[in-house]
Design a protein around this motif. Structure first.
Motif, PDB file in Angstrom:
ATOM      1  N   SER A  83       0.877  -1.161   0.000  1.00  0.00           N
ATOM      2  CA  SER A  83       0.000   0.000   0.000  1.00  0.00           C
ATOM      3  C   SER A  83       0.924   1.223   0.000  1.00  0.00           C
ATOM      4  N   PHE A  84       0.815   2.050  -1.029  1.00  0.00           N
ATOM      5  CA  PHE A  84       1.674   3.218  -1.191  1.00  0.00           C
ATOM      6  C   PHE A  84       0.904   4.485  -0.859  1.00  0.00           C
ATOM      7  N   THR A  85       1.551   5.401  -0.181  1.00  0.00           N
ATOM      8  CA  THR A  85       1.050   6.756  -0.028  1.00  0.00           C
ATOM      9  C   THR A  85       2.040   7.648  -0.750  1.00  0.00           C
ATOM     10  N   VAL A  86       1.563   8.370  -1.759  1.00  0.00           N
ATOM     11  CA  VAL A  86       2.429   9.220  -2.579  1.00  0.00           C
ATOM     12  C   VAL A  86       1.850  10.624  -2.629  1.00  0.00           C
ATOM     13  N   ILE A  87       2.724  11.580  -2.940  1.00  0.00           N
ATOM     14  CA  ILE A  87       2.269  12.952  -3.143  1.00  0.00           C
ATOM     15  C   ILE A  87       2.889  13.492  -4.421  1.00  0.00           C
ATOM     16  N   GLY A  88       2.284  14.545  -4.935  1.00  0.00           N
ATOM     17  CA  GLY A  88       2.831  15.214  -6.101  1.00  0.00           C
ATOM     18  C   GLY A  88       1.977  15.044  -7.328  1.00  0.00           C
ATOM     19  N   VAL A  89       2.427  15.702  -8.368  1.00  0.00           N
ATOM     20  CA  VAL A  89       1.790  15.624  -9.676  1.00  0.00           C
ATOM     21  C   VAL A  89       2.881  15.435 -10.714  1.00  0.00           C
ATOM     22  N   VAL A  90       2.513  14.899 -11.854  1.00  0.00           N
ATOM     23  CA  VAL A  90       3.456  14.740 -12.957  1.00  0.00           C
ATOM     24  C   VAL A  90       3.168  15.835 -13.981  1.00  0.00           C
ATOM     25  N   LEU A  91       4.157  16.681 -14.203  1.00  0.00           N
ATOM     26  CA  LEU A  91       4.074  17.728 -15.224  1.00  0.00           C
ATOM     27  C   LEU A  91       5.199  17.474 -16.209  1.00  0.00           C
ATOM     28  N   PRO A  92       4.892  16.952 -17.397  1.00  0.00           N
ATOM     29  CA  PRO A  92       5.946  16.623 -18.362  1.00  0.00           C
ATOM     30  C   PRO A  92       6.908  17.795 -18.580  1.00  0.00           C
ATOM     31  N   GLY A  93       8.186  17.496 -18.464  1.00  0.00           N
ATOM     32  CA  GLY A  93       9.216  18.500 -18.643  1.00  0.00           C
ATOM     33  C   GLY A  93       9.589  19.251 -17.370  1.00  0.00           C
ATOM     34  N   LEU A  94       8.737  19.189 -16.333  1.00  0.00           N
ATOM     35  CA  LEU A  94       9.027  19.881 -15.074  1.00  0.00           C
ATOM     36  C   LEU A  94       9.153  18.908 -13.906  1.00  0.00           C
ATOM     37  N   LEU A  95       8.083  18.194 -13.623  1.00  0.00           N
ATOM     38  CA  LEU A  95       8.063  17.234 -12.526  1.00  0.00           C
ATOM     39  C   LEU A  95       7.757  15.860 -13.102  1.00  0.00           C
ATOM     40  N   GLY A  96       8.716  14.952 -13.020  1.00  0.00           N
ATOM     41  CA  GLY A  96       8.552  13.681 -13.693  1.00  0.00           C
ATOM     42  C   GLY A  96       7.993  12.551 -12.865  1.00  0.00           C
ATOM     43  N   LYS A  97       8.223  12.575 -11.557  1.00  0.00           N
ATOM     44  CA  LYS A  97       7.782  11.464 -10.723  1.00  0.00           C
ATOM     45  C   LYS A  97       7.169  11.987  -9.430  1.00  0.00           C
ATOM     46  N   ARG A  98       6.170  11.241  -8.950  1.00  0.00           N
ATOM     47  CA  ARG A  98       5.595  11.575  -7.648  1.00  0.00           C
ATOM     48  C   ARG A  98       6.485  10.949  -6.567  1.00  0.00           C
ATOM     49  N   VAL A  99       6.358  11.434  -5.337  1.00  0.00           N
ATOM     50  CA  VAL A  99       7.232  11.041  -4.238  1.00  0.00           C
ATOM     51  C   VAL A  99       6.509  10.052  -3.314  1.00  0.00           C
ATOM     52  N   VAL A 100       7.197   8.926  -3.015  1.00  0.00           N
ATOM     53  CA  VAL A 100       6.660   7.937  -2.086  1.00  0.00           C
ATOM     54  C   VAL A 100       6.864   8.459  -0.657  1.00  0.00           C
ATOM     55  N   MET A 101       5.791   8.600   0.080  1.00  0.00           N
ATOM     56  CA  MET A 101       5.865   9.089   1.460  1.00  0.00           C
ATOM     57  C   MET A 101       5.851   7.941   2.463  1.00  0.00           C
ATOM     58  N   ASN A 102       5.081   6.882   2.148  1.00  0.00           N
ATOM     59  CA  ASN A 102       4.956   5.766   3.080  1.00  0.00           C
ATOM     60  C   ASN A 102       4.598   4.499   2.310  1.00  0.00           C
ATOM     61  N   VAL A 103       5.059   3.352   2.838  1.00  0.00           N
ATOM     62  CA  VAL A 103       4.784   2.055   2.217  1.00  0.00           C
ATOM     63  C   VAL A 103       4.436   1.066   3.326  1.00  0.00           C
ATOM     64  N   ASN A 104       3.388   0.279   3.101  1.00  0.00           N
ATOM     65  CA  ASN A 104       3.012  -0.795   4.020  1.00  0.00           C
ATOM     66  C   ASN A 104       2.811  -2.064   3.238  1.00  0.00           C
ATOM     67  N   PRO A 105       3.419  -3.182   3.673  1.00  0.00           N
ATOM     68  CA  PRO A 105       3.197  -4.461   2.976  1.00  0.00           C
ATOM     69  C   PRO A 105       1.741  -4.880   3.073  1.00  0.00           C
ATOM     70  N   LEU A 106       1.262  -5.539   2.015  1.00  0.00           N
ATOM     71  CA  LEU A 106      -0.111  -6.068   2.020  1.00  0.00           C
ATOM     72  C   LEU A 106      -0.116  -7.487   2.550  1.00  0.00           C
TER      73      LEU A 106
END
Length: 106
Positions: A83-106
């Protein structure tokens, strides 16, 4: 005109402060690939439950109040489901990847 400049500045600063909260998403997915850039930045390719594939990054950030990159790297294994908690947006040419804030195994 001066007032509009101050209003624009305040709106911009407010966006910077609340951006992490406004773009947060939690979802389940399977890690298909993981790799690093040095020992501070990690990248994960994840297939979401709906079949969509997206790449994410994980690195410590003062701005995001994030310091758990090493812990996330120990938890996440290629082929595992999390289970991933991520933040951010993808804006081509500016912001390429969202950031993983937290991870929990399923």
């Amino acid at each position: 005109m001066k007032v509009m400049g101050w209003v624009a500045l305040l709106l911009f600063l407010g966006l910077l402060v609340f951006w992490p909260f406004l773009t947060q998403e939690t979802f389940n997915g399977t890690v298909t690939d993981k790799y690093s850039q040095g020992n501070q930045v990690y990248f994960y390719t994840v297939q979401k439950e709906g079949g969509e594939i997206e790449s994410f990054e994980s690195q410590n950030s003062w701005y995001l109040r994030k310091s758990n990159t090493a812990e996330i790297e120990r938890i996440v294994q290629a082929g595992g489901s999390y289970s991933f908690t991520v933040i951010g947006v993808v804006l081509p040419g500016l912001l390429g990847k969202r950031v993983v804030m937290n991870v929990n195994p399923l």
